[in-house]
Design a protein around this motif. Sequence first.
Motif, PDB file in Angstrom:
ATOM      1  N   PRO A 104       7.607  -9.543  15.935  1.00 21.47           N
ATOM      2  CA  PRO A 104       7.616 -10.990  16.193  1.00 21.47           C
ATOM      3  C   PRO A 104       6.391 -11.622  15.564  1.00 21.47           C
ATOM      4  O   PRO A 104       5.371 -10.954  15.332  1.00 21.47           O
ATOM      5  N   LEU A 105       6.466 -12.908  15.280  1.00 20.09           N
ATOM      6  CA  LEU A 105       5.338 -13.595  14.640  1.00 20.09           C
ATOM      7  C   LEU A 105       4.094 -13.565  15.514  1.00 20.09           C
ATOM      8  O   LEU A 105       2.973 -13.652  15.003  1.00 20.09           O
ATOM      9  N   SER A 106       4.274 -13.436  16.819  1.00 19.65           N
ATOM     10  CA  SER A 106       3.113 -13.357  17.718  1.00 19.65           C
ATOM     11  C   SER A 106       2.307 -12.091  17.471  1.00 19.65           C
ATOM     12  O   SER A 106       1.132 -12.017  17.832  1.00 19.65           O
ATOM     13  N   ASP A 107       2.920 -11.084  16.854  1.00 19.17           N
ATOM     14  CA  ASP A 107       2.219  -9.830  16.548  1.00 19.17           C
ATOM     15  C   ASP A 107       1.864  -9.696  15.072  1.00 19.17           C
ATOM     16  O   ASP A 107       1.412  -8.636  14.638  1.00 19.17           O
ATOM     17  N   ALA A 108       2.083 -10.751  14.298  1.00 15.47           N
ATOM     18  CA  ALA A 108       1.771 -10.714  12.861  1.00 15.47           C
ATOM     19  C   ALA A 108       0.289 -10.993  12.658  1.00 15.47           C
ATOM     20  O   ALA A 108      -0.135 -12.131  12.479  1.00 15.47           O
ATOM     21  N   THR A 109      -0.507  -9.955  12.679  1.00  9.70           N
ATOM     22  CA  THR A 109      -1.964 -10.072  12.552  1.00  9.70           C
ATOM     23  C   THR A 109      -2.404  -9.614  11.168  1.00  9.70           C
ATOM     24  O   THR A 109      -1.656  -8.907  10.475  1.00  9.70           O
ATOM     25  N   PRO A 110      -3.607  -9.975  10.749  1.00  6.81           N
ATOM     26  CA  PRO A 110      -4.108  -9.494   9.454  1.00  6.81           C
ATOM     27  C   PRO A 110      -4.131  -7.971   9.368  1.00  6.81           C
ATOM     28  O   PRO A 110      -3.949  -7.405   8.293  1.00  6.81           O
ATOM     29  N   GLN A 111      -4.346  -7.305  10.520  1.00  5.18           N
ATOM     30  CA  GLN A 111      -4.409  -5.847  10.514  1.00  5.18           C
ATOM     31  C   GLN A 111      -3.079  -5.230  10.079  1.00  5.18           C
ATOM     32  O   GLN A 111      -3.055  -4.175   9.438  1.00  5.18           O
ATOM     33  N   VAL A 112      -1.968  -5.897  10.427  1.00  8.41           N
ATOM     34  CA  VAL A 112      -0.643  -5.397  10.021  1.00  8.41           C
ATOM     35  C   VAL A 112      -0.559  -5.306   8.501  1.00  8.41           C
ATOM     36  O   VAL A 112      -0.109  -4.293   7.935  1.00  8.41           O
ATOM     37  N   PHE A 113      -1.024  -6.329   7.823  1.00  7.70           N
ATOM     38  CA  PHE A 113      -0.900  -6.377   6.371  1.00  7.70           C
ATOM     39  C   PHE A 113      -2.045  -5.627   5.683  1.00  7.70           C
ATOM     40  O   PHE A 113      -1.892  -5.203   4.534  1.00  7.70           O
ATOM     41  N   SER A 114      -3.144  -5.444   6.382  1.00  9.14           N
ATOM     42  CA  SER A 114      -4.210  -4.593   5.840  1.00  9.14           C
ATOM     43  C   SER A 114      -3.738  -3.149   5.773  1.00  9.14           C
ATOM     44  O   SER A 114      -3.996  -2.439   4.793  1.00  9.14           O
ATOM     45  N   ARG A 115      -3.041  -2.720   6.816  1.00 11.12           N
ATOM     46  CA  ARG A 115      -2.500  -1.351   6.816  1.00 11.12           C
ATOM     47  C   ARG A 115      -1.428  -1.194   5.732  1.00 11.12           C
ATOM     48  O   ARG A 115      -1.351  -0.149   5.078  1.00 11.12           O
ATOM     49  N   TYR A 116      -0.638  -2.234   5.544  1.00  9.02           N
ATOM     50  CA  TYR A 116       0.373  -2.189   4.486  1.00  9.02           C
ATOM     51  C   TYR A 116      -0.295  -2.092   3.119  1.00  9.02           C
ATOM     52  O   TYR A 116       0.140  -1.313   2.259  1.00  9.02           O
ATOM     53  N   ARG A 117      -1.353  -2.869   2.915  1.00 12.35           N
ATOM     54  CA  ARG A 117      -2.099  -2.822   1.647  1.00 12.35           C
ATOM     55  C   ARG A 117      -2.614  -1.413   1.385  1.00 12.35           C
ATOM     56  O   ARG A 117      -2.482  -0.877   0.283  1.00 12.35           O
ATOM     57  N   ASP A 118      -3.214  -0.795   2.396  1.00 11.33           N
ATOM     58  CA  ASP A 118      -3.767   0.549   2.236  1.00 11.33           C
ATOM     59  C   ASP A 118      -2.668   1.567   1.966  1.00 11.33           C
ATOM     60  O   ASP A 118      -2.867   2.519   1.197  1.00 11.33           O
ATOM     61  N   HIS A 119      -1.520   1.385   2.595  1.00 10.12           N
ATOM     62  CA  HIS A 119      -0.390   2.293   2.358  1.00 10.12           C
ATOM     63  C   HIS A 119       0.117   2.176   0.925  1.00 10.12           C
ATOM     64  O   HIS A 119       0.402   3.186   0.271  1.00 10.12           O
ATOM     65  N   ARG A 120       0.203   0.956   0.430  1.00  4.04           N
ATOM     66  CA  ARG A 120       0.705   0.723  -0.927  1.00  4.04           C
ATOM     67  C   ARG A 120      -0.283   1.184  -1.988  1.00  4.04           C
ATOM     68  O   ARG A 120       0.113   1.446  -3.131  1.00  4.04           O
ATOM     69  N   ALA A 121      -1.558   1.284  -1.610  1.00  6.69           N
ATOM     70  CA  ALA A 121      -2.579   1.672  -2.594  1.00  6.69           C
ATOM     71  C   ALA A 121      -2.298   3.035  -3.195  1.00  6.69           C
ATOM     72  O   ALA A 121      -2.690   3.305  -4.330  1.00  6.69           O
ATOM     73  N   GLY A 122      -1.618   3.890  -2.453  1.00  8.79           N
ATOM     74  CA  GLY A 122      -1.304   5.214  -2.968  1.00  8.79           C
ATOM     75  C   GLY A 122       0.007   5.263  -3.726  1.00  8.79           C
ATOM     76  O   GLY A 122       0.415   6.340  -4.186  1.00  8.79           O
ATOM     77  N   GLN A 123       0.674   4.104  -3.854  1.00 10.51           N
ATOM     78  CA  GLN A 123       1.992   4.078  -4.488  1.00 10.51           C
ATOM     79  C   GLN A 123       2.051   3.237  -5.747  1.00 10.51           C
ATOM     80  O   GLN A 123       2.772   3.588  -6.699  1.00 10.51           O
ATOM     81  N   VAL A 124       1.340   2.112  -5.764  1.00  7.77           N
ATOM     82  CA  VAL A 124       1.442   1.171  -6.879  1.00  7.77           C
ATOM     83  C   VAL A 124       0.050   0.751  -7.350  1.00  7.77           C
ATOM     84  O   VAL A 124      -0.958   1.091  -6.737  1.00  7.77           O
ATOM     85  N   SER A 125       0.025  -0.022  -8.410  1.00  7.43           N
ATOM     86  CA  SER A 125      -1.242  -0.473  -8.988  1.00  7.43           C
ATOM     87  C   SER A 125      -1.834  -1.623  -8.171  1.00  7.43           C
ATOM     88  O   SER A 125      -1.110  -2.295  -7.428  1.00  7.43           O
ATOM     89  N   PRO A 126      -3.139  -1.859  -8.310  1.00  8.50           N
ATOM     90  CA  PRO A 126      -3.759  -2.996  -7.612  1.00  8.50           C
ATOM     91  C   PRO A 126      -3.112  -4.327  -7.961  1.00  8.50           C
ATOM     92  O   PRO A 126      -2.988  -5.201  -7.106  1.00  8.50           O
ATOM     93  N   GLY A 127      -2.675  -4.480  -9.214  1.00  5.38           N
ATOM     94  CA  GLY A 127      -2.038  -5.727  -9.610  1.00  5.38           C
ATOM     95  C   GLY A 127      -0.758  -5.984  -8.832  1.00  5.38           C
ATOM     96  O   GLY A 127      -0.478  -7.127  -8.442  1.00  5.38           O
ATOM     97  N   THR A 128       0.007  -4.931  -8.590  1.00  5.51           N
ATOM     98  CA  THR A 128       1.246  -5.079  -7.813  1.00  5.51           C
ATOM     99  C   THR A 128       0.932  -5.474  -6.378  1.00  5.51           C
ATOM    100  O   THR A 128       1.609  -6.335  -5.792  1.00  5.51           O
ATOM    101  N   ILE A 129      -0.087  -4.862  -5.796  1.00  2.00           N
ATOM    102  CA  ILE A 129      -0.471  -5.190  -4.415  1.00  2.00           C
ATOM    103  C   ILE A 129      -0.914  -6.645  -4.327  1.00  2.00           C
ATOM    104  O   ILE A 129      -0.562  -7.361  -3.380  1.00  2.00           O
ATOM    105  N   ILE A 130      -1.667  -7.108  -5.305  1.00  2.00           N
ATOM    106  CA  ILE A 130      -2.134  -8.497  -5.317  1.00  2.00           C
ATOM    107  C   ILE A 130      -0.948  -9.454  -5.357  1.00  2.00           C
ATOM    108  O   ILE A 130      -0.913 -10.461  -4.645  1.00  2.00           O
TER     109      ILE A 130
END
Length: 354
Positions: A104-130
């Motif tokens: 839910p949007l009430s649980d959409a915190t920056p930490q949620v997307f920070s963890r997603y960013r860190d997860h994607r770091a091992g899969q794609v390039s920094p440009g894709t994450i940006i």
Amino acid sequence: MATVRKRNGKWQAQVRRSGHPSRARSFITKPEAQRWIRDVEAELDAAEAQPVTSAQAGAKLLASTTIADLLTRYRDTVTPRKRGHIPEINRLNAFLGQPWASLPLSDATPQVFSRYRDHRAGQVSPGTIIRELGLLRSVFETAQNEWDVPLTANPVAKVRKPTAPEGRTRRLAEGELDSLLKPSSIGRTIWLRAAIQLAIETGMRRGELLNVRWSDVDLRVGLLTIPRTKTDISRRIPLTSKAVSILMELRDAPGARNEERVFCVKPDAFQLAWQRCKLRASRSQPDILDLRFHDLRHEAVSRFFELGLSTAEVALISGHRDMRMLFRYTHLKPEAIVAKLQTTSTPLARNQQQ
């Protein structure tokens, strides 16, 4: 719903109502239990009669709306109006498959997307994450500003982006252009040869080349109008004599006069032909496999500067409105500068000669 029952010598009263926690209490006598029930129901009636505050309504909306709801609405209403809508739709669909999309949007915190960013770091390039974080930020901004979703803050705005990769400095190496032009002149994709040459002579992007109509070309004065650009700002560019010659050859080809566009090719077919051309060229130039068609735009802009054109003149041709971006596309060859310096005497040299 209210109930009264006798159990273990006492009267147990219970009140249940949708949207409220269940309440229960035990009494010695049944009238006491019934009186308590009436008091509790009156209290609940009074609470429900109170108008819901905007804060309460907002909290309820955030709790009942998921991130997936925003992604879906953005995909179906905003993205289709964009020129590059197909890749963005694919990216949004990929987001919908993420576990955090069901939050839910009430649980959409920056930490949620920070963890997603860190997860994607091992899969794609920094440009894709940006780019992914930029799209997510746009989704939440649209929800805040246009859809009246009561988000207190954009949860992606505070997420630190990875360091942007350095701009590509890839230019054509010696012999690479010839290696590309030979296979591009074979078979049913002979138009690719002209597209490669025009990209270098004009600095046009692939999409701009494919959108050029014959009505946009004025070979008499050597000008070409690009009505649809990446920045949605049309521009007229001067053509080199070689570009004019290439276009005249295309115009005079059998059946060309019956076509509206200069290149009647779909983007996917163009990309497939380009990849096959590189594969054939790699037999003599193995490093050519990492060349992108967009690198030809880099090559063109760099050549314009090496020819001595001013920054304003190059920007007129390339369409860059941000000089910082223009210089990112500029990779001058030191050898060309050396030759220029050696043919131009400096003030010190002139003084020595005198």
